[in-house]
Design a protein around this motif. Structure first.
Motif, PDB file in Angstrom:
ATOM      1  N   GLU A  16       0.829  -1.188   0.000  1.00  0.00           N
ATOM      2  CA  GLU A  16       0.000   0.000   0.000  1.00  0.00           C
ATOM      3  C   GLU A  16       0.871   1.247   0.000  1.00  0.00           C
ATOM      4  O   GLU A  16       2.005   1.242   0.465  1.00  0.00           O
ATOM      5  N   ASP A  17       0.306   2.311  -0.537  1.00  0.00           N
ATOM      6  CA  ASP A  17       0.867   3.650  -0.367  1.00  0.00           C
ATOM      7  C   ASP A  17       2.283   3.775  -0.931  1.00  0.00           C
ATOM      8  O   ASP A  17       3.122   4.472  -0.377  1.00  0.00           O
ATOM      9  N   ASP A  19       4.977   5.244  -3.343  1.00  0.00           N
ATOM     10  CA  ASP A  19       5.106   6.455  -4.125  1.00  0.00           C
ATOM     11  C   ASP A  19       5.510   6.100  -5.550  1.00  0.00           C
ATOM     12  O   ASP A  19       5.847   4.950  -5.864  1.00  0.00           O
ATOM     13  N   ARG A 192       6.227   2.310   5.566  1.00  0.00           N
ATOM     14  CA  ARG A 192       5.487   3.071   4.549  1.00  0.00           C
ATOM     15  C   ARG A 192       4.198   3.638   5.147  1.00  0.00           C
ATOM     16  O   ARG A 192       3.831   4.784   4.877  1.00  0.00           O
ATOM     17  N   ARG A 193       3.520   2.820   5.945  1.00  0.00           N
ATOM     18  CA  ARG A 193       2.276   3.302   6.543  1.00  0.00           C
ATOM     19  C   ARG A 193       2.553   4.395   7.566  1.00  0.00           C
ATOM     20  O   ARG A 193       1.788   5.350   7.691  1.00  0.00           O
ATOM     21  N   LYS A 196       2.933   7.503   5.682  1.00  0.00           N
ATOM     22  CA  LYS A 196       1.637   7.956   5.147  1.00  0.00           C
ATOM     23  C   LYS A 196       0.804   8.597   6.247  1.00  0.00           C
ATOM     24  O   LYS A 196       0.145   9.618   6.028  1.00  0.00           O
ATOM     25  N   GLN A 197       0.837   8.010   7.447  1.00  0.00           N
ATOM     26  CA  GLN A 197       0.077   8.593   8.550  1.00  0.00           C
ATOM     27  C   GLN A 197       0.623   9.963   8.915  1.00  0.00           C
ATOM     28  O   GLN A 197      -0.147  10.887   9.214  1.00  0.00           O
ATOM     29  N   ARG A 199       2.103  11.976   6.824  1.00  0.00           N
ATOM     30  CA  ARG A 199       1.694  12.873   5.745  1.00  0.00           C
ATOM     31  C   ARG A 199       0.219  13.241   5.868  1.00  0.00           C
ATOM     32  O   ARG A 199      -0.164  14.393   5.693  1.00  0.00           O
ATOM     33  N   ASP A 200      -0.631  12.249   6.175  1.00  0.00           N
ATOM     34  CA  ASP A 200      -2.057  12.532   6.333  1.00  0.00           C
ATOM     35  C   ASP A 200      -2.316  13.450   7.519  1.00  0.00           C
ATOM     36  O   ASP A 200      -3.200  14.308   7.477  1.00  0.00           O
ATOM     37  N   SER A 449       7.731  13.745   5.430  1.00  0.00           N
ATOM     38  CA  SER A 449       6.695  13.211   4.575  1.00  0.00           C
ATOM     39  C   SER A 449       7.302  12.396   3.449  1.00  0.00           C
ATOM     40  O   SER A 449       8.458  12.574   3.071  1.00  0.00           O
ATOM     41  N   ALA A 450       6.505  11.479   2.902  1.00  0.00           N
ATOM     42  CA  ALA A 450       6.978  10.639   1.809  1.00  0.00           C
ATOM     43  C   ALA A 450       7.320  11.471   0.589  1.00  0.00           C
ATOM     44  O   ALA A 450       8.245  11.151  -0.153  1.00  0.00           O
TER      45      ALA A 450
END
Length: 486
Positions: A16-17, A19, A192-193, A196-197, A199-200, A449-450
């Motif tokens: 998931e997620d 880039d 990765r998660r 993403k968290q 970044r969110d 952030s990613a």
């Protein structure tokens, strides 16, 4: 977040997620492998014309250059997943692995040359470049392979070349399988998660800022709902009309003044929101330039390091000779001198990268330490004239360093500085981004952030490739200076 959250459906790991850079890494490695596979197939065709062979070779080299750059950026980005400001060991292993491959090849080359007797032209070179009285006959008391008197065309399959390409393809396929497996490990998906968290979370904070501006615009003075401009105007007009029927003239003027002040406040917040929006758009448009401004020190260090390396390696290194060539019987002073220099360079390069991993952990202020790295990369330019003034074939330069100690010493400094300075520059890029986020408070979780991580990896690999390209072009000038000809 828990690492087990990424496991679903009977234990299968769901990717998931990812880039864009990560998604392009595997196809790039596949294209890179395909280029070597085509090169292996070219071995079986012995009827190529010179122009056909040249065109296909240039095309394959271009494909390898593009795909290798993309794959390197993606792999560097993946290595950043497992890196923290306190521990850069994963990135150190990644960078050292690149140099270890060169060391492995140089050792194989040395063994291959040492296992074969020298060619006849080795003796001819000695006789042509050295006076007969200086030539030690014992240097040729070994079996000489007789060469063909005429150059025969390529009319048979070169199985040695085929197996070289075949082993390369097999190695790249193993790399693709390893990278595919790595991306599906729970620990990889956890990181990765986590990004993403973060970044969110940063995006939610930005949305909350926008909501606050909207509330200031639409709910000023305690109003809980936002109406359209027309209905606001009707409401204000109606309220003013009703107030005019029940207020005195002084009260009416005070009310109008209050509404005017509120209107100016609303306009102020509207302009502030518009300015914030414009700033965000400009920041997104100039993201790469902003990143390069932040990373200008490691960018300069990486560019200068690879520029100097490619300016003189291998165009001049392959011309270095022992001052005792043809006068001493040991082959290390003759045909094994250059293979030995390649081992010295690649070995010290690997050592430099491991030392960089230890140094980066002891550097607290990345801005101050990056200045030292820039100075070190500029000092490396002195190695170009130093190596030009050593013993070399076809050299028109004066022989200033007339001992074998000096070229070996310069090569050790050349390799160690290449590994250490380039690795420090590549690792300081992400470290500076993390330090900038921590100081500015851009991320409440402290994580980069990613998007920033991907951009940083892309910029650093781009600069490294640019340094290699410019250094390759400069090597023509170095060759002209050293030999007097192109």
């Amino acid at each position: 977040a828990n690492a087990t959250d990424v496991v679903a459906g009977g234990g299968a790991v769901v990717v998931e997620d990812e880039d864009l850079l990560t998604k392009l890494t595997t196809p790039s490695l596949g294209a890179y492998t395909g280029a070597f596979f085509l090169a292996a197939l070219m071995v079986f065709r012995v009827s190529f014309s010179g122009m056909q062979f040249f065109s296909l070779t240039v095309a394959l080299v271009m494909i390898c250059g593009v795909t290798c750059s993309i794959a390197s950026a993606g792999l560097f980005n993946t290595a950043n997943l497992f890196t923290t400001p306190e521990d850069d060991s994963v990135k150190t292993i990644f960078l050292a692995g690149q140099s270890a491959s060169g060391l492995f090849i140089s050792i194989i080359n040395f063994i291959s040359v040492a296992g074969s007797p020298p060619l006849e032209d080795e003796k001819e070179d000695c006789l042509a470049s050295t006076s007969s009285s200086d030539v030690n006959a014992a240097a040729f008391d070994i079996i000489i392979v007789e060469e063909e008197e005429e150059c025969l065309g390529y009319n048979s399959i070169n199985w040695s070349a085929f197996f070289t390409y075949f082993v390369t393809c097999a190695t790249l396929i193993a790399c693709i399988a390893g990278y595919y497996t790595l991306n599906r490990l729970s620990i990889t998906q956890y990181h990765r998660r986590r990004l993403k968290q973060a970044r969110d979370h940063n995006g939610a904070d930005h949305d909350n800022d926008d909501d606050t501006n909207n509330n200031l615009l639409c709910g000023h003075g305690g109003t809980s709902s936002c109406r359209s401009n027309d209905s606001d105007a009707i409401t204000v007009g109606t309220s003013l009309a009703s107030m005019s029927m029940s207020m005195s003239e002084e009260e009416m003027e005070a009310s109008l003044l209050e509404h005017a002040m509120n209107d100016e406040d609303v306009k102020y917040h509207a302009l502030a929101a518009a300015s914030s929006s414009d700033t965000t758009e400009r920041s997104a448009a100039n993201g790469v330039m902003n990143m390069m401004c932040l990373l200008w020190r490691p960018i300069t260090a990486v560019f200068c390091t690879y520029f100097v390396t490619l300016a003189i390696f291998p165009v001049w290194i392959t011309k270095l000779e022992s001052v005792d060539k043809c006068t001493r019987s040991r082959r290390i002073y003759n045909d094994l001198f250059q293979p030995m220099m390649f081992i010295v360079y690649n070995g010290t390069d690997v050592l430099g990268k491991f030392c960089a991993g230890k140094l980066i952990q002891k550097l607290n202020d990345q801005n101050a330490s990056s200045n030292v790295v820039v100075y070190a990369s500029l000092v490396r330019f002195l190695l170009i004239p130093a190596l030009l003034l050593c013993q070399a074939s076809d050299s028109v330069m004066p022989l200033l360093f007339d001992s074998d100690f000096w070229p070996v010493f310069f090569m050790m400094a050349f390799g160690f500085s290449n590994g250490c300075v380039s690795a420090l520059g590549m690792m300081q890029g992400p470290a500076l981004v993390s330090q900038h986020h921590a100081r500015s408070g851009a991320s409440s979780s402290g994580a980069v952030s990613a998007a920033d991580q991907e951009m940083c990896s892309t910029v650093m690999v781009l600069v490294a490739s640019l340094g290699l390209m410019c250094g390759s072009v400069a090597s023509f000038g170095v060759l002209k200076i050293g030999t007097g000809s192109w």
